[in-house]
Design a protein around this motif. Structure first.
Motif, PDB file in Angstrom:
ATOM      1  N   ALA A   1     -24.936  -7.624  15.224  1.00 13.49           N
ATOM      2  CA  ALA A   1     -23.534  -7.588  15.626  1.00 13.49           C
ATOM      3  C   ALA A   1     -22.587  -7.222  14.480  1.00 13.49           C
ATOM      4  O   ALA A   1     -21.379  -7.152  14.672  1.00 13.49           O
ATOM      5  N   CYS A   2     -23.109  -6.973  13.285  1.00 12.29           N
ATOM      6  CA  CYS A   2     -22.269  -6.652  12.138  1.00 12.29           C
ATOM      7  C   CYS A   2     -21.594  -5.298  12.346  1.00 12.29           C
ATOM      8  O   CYS A   2     -22.232  -4.329  12.751  1.00 12.29           O
ATOM      9  N   THR A   3     -20.308  -5.225  12.067  1.00  7.96           N
ATOM     10  CA  THR A   3     -19.547  -3.992  12.275  1.00  7.96           C
ATOM     11  C   THR A   3     -19.022  -3.429  10.957  1.00  7.96           C
ATOM     12  O   THR A   3     -17.981  -2.801  10.902  1.00  7.96           O
ATOM     13  N   TYR A   4     -19.771  -3.668   9.871  1.00  2.77           N
ATOM     14  CA  TYR A   4     -19.396  -3.174   8.548  1.00  2.77           C
ATOM     15  C   TYR A   4     -20.030  -1.806   8.326  1.00  2.77           C
ATOM     16  O   TYR A   4     -21.252  -1.648   8.349  1.00  2.77           O
TER      17      TYR A   4
ATOM     18  N   PRO B   1      -5.308  -0.217  16.611  1.00  2.00           N
ATOM     19  CA  PRO B   1      -6.649  -0.537  16.135  1.00  2.00           C
ATOM     20  C   PRO B   1      -6.610  -1.371  14.860  1.00  2.00           C
ATOM     21  O   PRO B   1      -5.626  -1.364  14.137  1.00  2.00           O
ATOM     22  N   ARG B   2      -7.712  -2.093  14.622  1.00  2.00           N
ATOM     23  CA  ARG B   2      -7.811  -2.954  13.445  1.00  2.00           C
ATOM     24  C   ARG B   2      -9.029  -2.550  12.614  1.00  2.00           C
ATOM     25  O   ARG B   2     -10.147  -2.535  13.113  1.00  2.00           O
ATOM     26  N   VAL B   3      -8.754  -2.229  11.355  1.00  2.43           N
ATOM     27  CA  VAL B   3      -9.814  -1.844  10.426  1.00  2.43           C
ATOM     28  C   VAL B   3      -9.503  -2.510   9.084  1.00  2.43           C
ATOM     29  O   VAL B   3      -8.360  -2.492   8.638  1.00  2.43           O
ATOM     30  N   TRP B   4     -10.510  -3.090   8.467  1.00  2.00           N
ATOM     31  CA  TRP B   4     -10.361  -3.708   7.149  1.00  2.00           C
ATOM     32  C   TRP B   4     -11.151  -2.871   6.144  1.00  2.00           C
ATOM     33  O   TRP B   4     -12.348  -2.650   6.312  1.00  2.00           O
ATOM     34  N   LEU B   5     -10.473  -2.404   5.114  1.00  2.00           N
ATOM     35  CA  LEU B   5     -11.090  -1.554   4.106  1.00  2.00           C
ATOM     36  C   LEU B   5     -11.458  -2.368   2.874  1.00  2.00           C
ATOM     37  O   LEU B   5     -10.638  -3.130   2.354  1.00  2.00           O
ATOM     38  N   GLN B   6     -12.672  -2.211   2.382  1.00  3.02           N
ATOM     39  CA  GLN B   6     -13.113  -2.901   1.177  1.00  3.02           C
ATOM     40  C   GLN B   6     -13.097  -1.910   0.009  1.00  3.02           C
ATOM     41  O   GLN B   6     -13.752  -0.868   0.055  1.00  3.02           O
ATOM     42  N   PHE B   7     -12.325  -2.256  -1.026  1.00  3.64           N
ATOM     43  CA  PHE B   7     -12.228  -1.378  -2.186  1.00  3.64           C
ATOM     44  C   PHE B   7     -13.565  -1.246  -2.906  1.00  3.64           C
ATOM     45  O   PHE B   7     -14.416  -2.133  -2.836  1.00  3.64           O
ATOM     46  N   ASP B   8     -13.706  -0.129  -3.625  1.00  2.00           N
ATOM     47  CA  ASP B   8     -14.836  -0.005  -4.529  1.00  2.00           C
ATOM     48  C   ASP B   8     -14.470  -0.705  -5.844  1.00  2.00           C
ATOM     49  O   ASP B   8     -13.338  -1.171  -6.011  1.00  2.00           O
ATOM     50  N   ARG B   9     -15.396  -0.796  -6.756  1.00  2.00           N
ATOM     51  CA  ARG B   9     -15.160  -1.530  -8.002  1.00  2.00           C
ATOM     52  C   ARG B   9     -14.049  -0.934  -8.844  1.00  2.00           C
ATOM     53  O   ARG B   9     -13.395  -1.642  -9.595  1.00  2.00           O
ATOM     54  N   ASP B  10     -13.810   0.372  -8.733  1.00  2.00           N
ATOM     55  CA  ASP B  10     -12.755   1.021  -9.508  1.00  2.00           C
ATOM     56  C   ASP B  10     -11.380   0.897  -8.848  1.00  2.00           C
ATOM     57  O   ASP B  10     -10.376   1.256  -9.447  1.00  2.00           O
ATOM     58  N   ARG B  11     -11.388   0.445  -7.606  1.00  2.00           N
ATOM     59  CA  ARG B  11     -10.170   0.326  -6.792  1.00  2.00           C
ATOM     60  C   ARG B  11      -9.428   1.655  -6.634  1.00  2.00           C
ATOM     61  O   ARG B  11      -8.214   1.699  -6.522  1.00  2.00           O
ATOM     62  N   THR B  12     -10.180   2.742  -6.629  1.00  2.00           N
ATOM     63  CA  THR B  12      -9.609   4.064  -6.402  1.00  2.00           C
ATOM     64  C   THR B  12     -10.059   4.646  -5.070  1.00  2.00           C
ATOM     65  O   THR B  12      -9.599   5.704  -4.667  1.00  2.00           O
ATOM     66  N   SER B  13     -10.967   3.939  -4.417  1.00  2.00           N
ATOM     67  CA  SER B  13     -11.505   4.378  -3.136  1.00  2.00           C
ATOM     68  C   SER B  13     -12.058   3.144  -2.425  1.00  2.00           C
ATOM     69  O   SER B  13     -11.775   2.024  -2.815  1.00  2.00           O
TER      70      SER B  13
ATOM     71  N   GLU C   1     -14.763  -2.838   7.651  1.00  2.00           N
ATOM     72  CA  GLU C   1     -15.107  -3.625   8.833  1.00  2.00           C
ATOM     73  C   GLU C   1     -14.336  -3.017   9.997  1.00  2.00           C
ATOM     74  O   GLU C   1     -13.110  -2.934   9.971  1.00  2.00           O
ATOM     75  N   ILE C   2     -15.040  -2.569  11.011  1.00  2.00           N
ATOM     76  CA  ILE C   2     -14.411  -1.973  12.189  1.00  2.00           C
ATOM     77  C   ILE C   2     -14.190  -3.106  13.185  1.00  2.00           C
ATOM     78  O   ILE C   2     -15.083  -3.463  13.951  1.00  2.00           O
TER      79      ILE C   2
ATOM     80  N   LEU D   1     -27.396   7.242  14.594  1.00  2.00           N
ATOM     81  CA  LEU D   1     -28.226   6.654  15.643  1.00  2.00           C
ATOM     82  C   LEU D   1     -28.377   5.143  15.516  1.00  2.00           C
ATOM     83  O   LEU D   1     -28.896   4.498  16.415  1.00  2.00           O
ATOM     84  N   ASP D   2     -27.900   4.579  14.404  1.00  2.00           N
ATOM     85  CA  ASP D   2     -28.072   3.143  14.150  1.00  2.00           C
ATOM     86  C   ASP D   2     -26.791   2.332  14.355  1.00  2.00           C
ATOM     87  O   ASP D   2     -26.690   1.212  13.884  1.00  2.00           O
ATOM     88  N   ARG D   3     -25.819   2.883  15.056  1.00  2.00           N
ATOM     89  CA  ARG D   3     -24.547   2.172  15.229  1.00  2.00           C
ATOM     90  C   ARG D   3     -24.770   0.864  15.980  1.00  2.00           C
ATOM     91  O   ARG D   3     -25.454   0.842  17.000  1.00  2.00           O
ATOM     92  N   PRO D   4     -24.166  -0.245  15.469  1.00  2.00           N
ATOM     93  CA  PRO D   4     -24.334  -1.532  16.149  1.00  2.00           C
ATOM     94  C   PRO D   4     -23.712  -1.519  17.536  1.00  2.00           C
ATOM     95  O   PRO D   4     -22.734  -0.820  17.799  1.00  2.00           O
ATOM     96  N   SER D   5     -24.242  -2.341  18.403  1.00  2.00           N
ATOM     97  CA  SER D   5     -23.764  -2.381  19.786  1.00  2.00           C
ATOM     98  C   SER D   5     -22.348  -2.929  19.893  1.00  2.00           C
ATOM     99  O   SER D   5     -21.637  -2.632  20.834  1.00  2.00           O
ATOM    100  N   GLY D   6     -21.885  -3.709  18.920  1.00  2.38           N
ATOM    101  CA  GLY D   6     -20.555  -4.297  18.980  1.00  2.38           C
ATOM    102  C   GLY D   6     -19.431  -3.372  18.567  1.00  2.38           C
ATOM    103  O   GLY D   6     -18.260  -3.736  18.605  1.00  2.38           O
ATOM    104  N   VAL D   7     -19.749  -2.149  18.156  1.00  2.00           N
ATOM    105  CA  VAL D   7     -18.730  -1.200  17.709  1.00  2.00           C
ATOM    106  C   VAL D   7     -18.400  -0.255  18.841  1.00  2.00           C
ATOM    107  O   VAL D   7     -19.294   0.339  19.439  1.00  2.00           O
ATOM    108  N   GLY D   8     -17.092  -0.108  19.119  1.00  2.00           N
ATOM    109  CA  GLY D   8     -16.642   0.740  20.230  1.00  2.00           C
ATOM    110  C   GLY D   8     -16.662   2.188  19.995  1.00  2.00           C
ATOM    111  O   GLY D   8     -16.849   2.771  19.030  1.00  2.00           O
TER     112      GLY D   8
END
Length: 112
Positions: free
Chosen positions: A50-53, A74-86, A91-92, A105-112
């Motif tokens: 069920a993970c939507t990351y 829509p709601r999306v949470w973005l996780q920065f990279d270590r450099d905080r430039t990208s 999380e969808i 082909l591996d998209r979780p079932s909980g993602v629309g």
């Protein structure tokens, strides 16, 4: 022999990249909006069915800082990279990605 580079996220989920680009520009984050266009699709987290990351970089690139777009759908949470430039991933929470493309082909079932 070099490994094949993952596809651009924009080629796999163009509507998601368009949304993020517009949301970041609207938030005054034009440099991050430009970074979103170049993100690669590294697949989905496999911690549970069920993970939507969605990963946009190798897992070891992730920082502990997040940027949330969740005032309304829509709601999306973005996780920065270590450099905080990208971003290393996102999380969808609530976003219609449309049908899963052949490159995902591996998209979780909980993602629309």
């Amino acid at each position: 022999m070099s490994e094949t580079e993952p596809p651009l996220l924009a080629d796999v989920y163009p509507a998601l990249v368009s949304f993020l680009d517009a949301a970041l520009v609207s938030a005054g984050e034009s440099a991050l909006a430009q970074a979103v266009v170049g993100l690669r699709f590294h697949g989905w987290c496999r911690c549970g069915t069920a993970c939507t990351y969605l990963r946009t970089a190798p897992a070891d690139r992730a920082d502990s800082t997040w940027l949330h777009f969740d005032d309304e759908a829509p709601r999306v949470w973005l996780q920065f990279d270590r450099d905080r430039t990208s971003f290393a991933g996102m999380e969808i929470c609530e976003f219609d990605l449309g049908p899963a493309p052949a490159s995902d082909l591996d998209r979780p079932s909980g993602v629309g």
